[in-house]
Scaffold this motif. Structure first.
Motif, short mmCIF file in Angstrom:
data_model
loop_
_atom_site.label_atom_id
_atom_site.label_comp_id
_atom_site.label_asym_id
_atom_site.label_seq_id
_atom_site.Cartn_x
_atom_site.Cartn_y
_atom_site.Cartn_z
N PHE A 137 0.86 -1.11 -0.05
CA PHE A 137 -0.01 -0.11 0.00
C PHE A 137 0.98 1.17 -0.01
O PHE A 137 1.85 1.35 0.74
N ILE A 138 0.41 2.18 -0.57
CA ILE A 138 1.07 3.56 -0.70
C ILE A 138 0.54 4.28 0.47
O ILE A 138 -0.91 4.25 0.39
N SER A 139 1.15 5.11 1.14
CA SER A 139 0.35 5.99 2.13
C SER A 139 0.66 7.52 1.94
O SER A 139 1.63 7.78 1.27
N ILE A 140 -0.51 8.08 2.18
CA ILE A 140 -0.28 9.58 2.17
C ILE A 140 -1.26 10.22 3.51
O ILE A 140 -1.73 9.31 4.13
N VAL A 141 -0.65 11.38 3.82
CA VAL A 141 -1.02 11.83 4.93
C VAL A 141 -1.79 13.27 4.61
O VAL A 141 -1.78 13.65 3.89
N THR A 142 -2.60 13.59 5.95
CA THR A 142 -3.31 14.48 5.80
C THR A 142 -2.84 15.80 6.77
O THR A 142 -2.66 15.31 8.07
N SER A 143 -3.11 16.81 6.46
CA SER A 143 -2.37 17.96 7.45
C SER A 143 -2.85 19.30 6.87
O SER A 143 -2.95 19.58 5.85
N GLU A 190 7.24 10.70 7.03
CA GLU A 190 8.38 10.36 6.56
C GLU A 190 8.18 8.94 5.45
O GLU A 190 8.69 8.68 4.66
N ASN A 191 7.25 8.02 5.82
CA ASN A 191 6.65 7.22 5.24
C ASN A 191 5.81 7.32 4.13
O ASN A 191 5.00 6.23 3.60
N SER A 192 5.32 8.46 3.78
CA SER A 192 4.27 8.68 2.99
C SER A 192 4.72 9.23 1.77
O SER A 192 6.02 9.74 1.65
N ALA A 193 3.77 9.09 0.69
CA ALA A 193 4.21 9.50 -0.66
C ALA A 193 4.11 11.19 -0.83
O ALA A 193 4.90 11.73 -1.60
N PHE A 194 3.09 11.68 -0.23
CA PHE A 194 2.78 13.01 -0.20
C PHE A 194 1.81 13.40 0.71
O PHE A 194 1.28 12.54 1.64
N CYS A 195 1.83 14.67 1.21
CA CYS A 195 0.73 15.35 2.14
C CYS A 195 -0.46 15.98 1.43
O CYS A 195 -0.01 16.84 0.34
N VAL A 196 -1.48 15.97 1.70
CA VAL A 196 -2.26 16.62 1.16
C VAL A 196 -3.15 17.51 2.60
O VAL A 196 -3.32 17.18 3.48
N SER A 197 -3.70 18.79 1.86
CA SER A 197 -4.45 19.77 3.12
C SER A 197 -5.73 20.28 2.39
O SER A 197 -5.74 20.55 1.18
N ILE A 198 -6.65 20.42 3.09
CA ILE A 198 -7.97 21.24 2.88
C ILE A 198 -7.89 22.63 2.76
O ILE A 198 -7.27 23.09 3.75
N PRO A 199 -7.79 23.33 1.65
CA PRO A 199 -8.07 24.70 1.63
C PRO A 199 -8.88 25.43 2.66
O PRO A 199 -9.87 24.99 2.97
N MET A 200 -8.17 26.55 3.57
CA MET A 200 -8.88 26.91 4.44
C MET A 200 -9.01 28.37 4.15
O MET A 200 -8.09 28.96 3.50
N PHE A 201 -10.16 29.03 4.42
CA PHE A 201 -10.40 30.43 4.16
C PHE A 201 -10.98 31.47 5.10
O PHE A 201 -11.40 32.51 5.11
#
Length: 206
Positions: free
Chosen positions: A114-120, A158-169
């Motif tokens: 599995f490929i891991s991605i993180v959210t922040s 460190e073990n994730s392919a990339f990080c995603v974020s929800i745009p905040m306004f």
């Protein structure tokens, strides 16, 4: 006796309706997609995320739980009112696996390719994307959500392919765990269903 027969008859109807619903949603489930909760503090949040996972068609939930908030046995989880109530009984229809540590969960995911991605809400990791700009159509994908107060761990990043974020306004730049998981998993499952449908159409045309 007639009353008892009526109860059994209703039980059969309910079971039949559940099976019918399961058959209807089966083509829309996102296979090889896992939501991972890393060290959640509140069992109500766990229940809420499981509800989101089930409603959006995510295949599994993994929970890194060093505090032993939940039992190891899935059947025991399904019988826990503290999970059943906030999940609106989704725990009864969702596969959940517990891990003692982030290391153990990462090793299990890596073993199963599995490929891991993180959210922040903040920039973390080598590659960072706004939620709707990333690609979530990898064959096997695990989406990590961090602790309610500390966020995602450095080890997971460190073990994730990339990080995603929800745009905040707004002035507040973070959302609670239930809301975050719902928004992120909606985008992820939407992309994966579109990809799965495109793949099916391509195979039918061959």
């Amino acid at each position: 006796m007639n009353k008892l027969s009526g109860i059994f008859k209703n039980m059969k109807i309910d079971k039949s309706d559940a099976r019918k619903r399961a058959d209807e949603i089966k083509p829309y489930r996102c296979k090889n997609l896992i939501a991972v909760l890393e060290c959640p503090m509140d069992i109500k949040n766990i229940g809420t995320v499981i509800r989101n996972v089930n409603a959006l068609g995510v295949e599994k939930t993994y929970i890194v739980d060093p505090r032993n908030l939940i039992p190891d046995d899935w059947q025991e989880m399904r019988e826990r009112k503290s999970l059943s109530k906030p999940s609106v009984s989704a725990i009864k229809w969702s596969f959940v696996k517990r891990f003692d540590s982030t290391e153990e969960c990462l090793a299990h995911l890596a073993k199963n390719r599995f490929i891991s991605i993180v959210t922040s809400p903040h920039v973390k990791g080598k590659d960072n994307f706004i939620l709707h700009e990333a690609d979530y159509t990898q064959p096997k994908l695990a989406v990590w959500f961090g602790n309610e107060s500390r966020g995602i761990s450095d080890l997971a990043v460190e073990n994730s392919a990339f990080c995603v974020s929800i745009p905040m306004f707004g002035m507040i730049e973070s959302l609670n765990l239930g809301t975050t998981s719902g928004i992120v998993l909606y985008e992820v499952t939407k992309q994966r269903r579109e990809y799965q449908e495109k793949y099916k159409r391509a195979n039918r045309s061959d």
